[in-house]
Design a protein around this motif. Sequence first.
Motif, PDB file in Angstrom:
ATOM      1  N   ALA A  47       0.831  -1.209   0.000  1.00  0.00           N
ATOM      2  CA  ALA A  47       0.000   0.000   0.000  1.00  0.00           C
ATOM      3  C   ALA A  47       0.864   1.256   0.000  1.00  0.00           C
ATOM      4  N   PRO A  48       0.536   2.239  -0.834  1.00  0.00           N
ATOM      5  CA  PRO A  48       1.258   3.513  -0.815  1.00  0.00           C
ATOM      6  C   PRO A  48       1.263   4.120   0.583  1.00  0.00           C
ATOM      7  N   GLY A  49       2.375   4.709   0.956  1.00  0.00           N
ATOM      8  CA  GLY A  49       2.493   5.338   2.264  1.00  0.00           C
ATOM      9  C   GLY A  49       2.904   4.410   3.384  1.00  0.00           C
ATOM     10  N   SER A  50       3.013   3.100   3.109  1.00  0.00           N
ATOM     11  CA  SER A  50       3.398   2.154   4.153  1.00  0.00           C
ATOM     12  C   SER A  50       4.746   2.530   4.765  1.00  0.00           C
ATOM     13  N   ILE A  51       4.878   2.321   6.066  1.00  0.00           N
ATOM     14  CA  ILE A  51       6.146   2.611   6.742  1.00  0.00           C
ATOM     15  C   ILE A  51       7.165   1.529   6.400  1.00  0.00           C
TER      16      ILE A  51
END
Length: 283
Positions: A30-34
Amino acid sequence: MNMNHLMDGYSLEVSAKAIPALAKAASRIAPGSIISIPYLPNEDDEARLAAARAVRALGFTPMPHLAARRITSQAELESFIHRAVTEAGVEHCFVIAGDPATPKGPFPDSASLIESGLYERAGIKVLGVGGHPDDHPVMDVDHRWEVLEQKCQSIARRGMAPLIVTQFTFDADIALAWLATLRERGINYPVRLGVPGPAGIAVLARYAAMCGVGACASMWSKYGISLGKLLGTAGPEHFVDRLAAGLTAGHGDVRLHFFPFGGVEQSVKWISEYRSHHGLSQH
């Protein structure tokens, strides 16, 4: 607990040398995942900064680690944080004490990094600290809780958001008990619970020994591993199933943090298949 909540927004531990593998798997994350970038002794600051830039370019959130006892000066720490913020848009950092018995500079532990004041002044918004559901090689249980509470309070006082990321464990019951105690003590910050990604059983055993994580026969059994099959591969499905079954709203905000010991792509594939098997939405 809603399984989607537990599996959504998972984070990954990815070393600088594993960034090419992360890039291959990026479309399934997922975009933005840490993406947590560990402070390994065989990777220098340039490699870690390059990794943070690459993580940001892939559309994820870089969270570089800083190991207190390996940092030689305040100027070195200030330079790294400044470059991480300006070159990679870093807003998350994670602080640890580090392995050396004797500090190489002025920082003996992660608390001293927090108290330097450099993070909030540079614009860091989230500061992660370690949690230890299993035993700690140095601190006893009471001291561990006291130190964790003090560090979270110090981060919050400085206007940043504390994030607790735990060492991996093989026993979901130990993790659940630790989470319950955490909340009973009034420490209500978000937790990312460490999970070993799928890997060869011998590899998992080696990492457990290196990290001081308990792995006795009964714990292996709870994890779904038979000691008679040490040449096989094991994934964390038993652990995640038990964790999800035991979590309640009282455990607070809990997400998973994967240590991809068998490789980034293998962990991301396992997550996708697990979600599909349980009828969970993909990202």
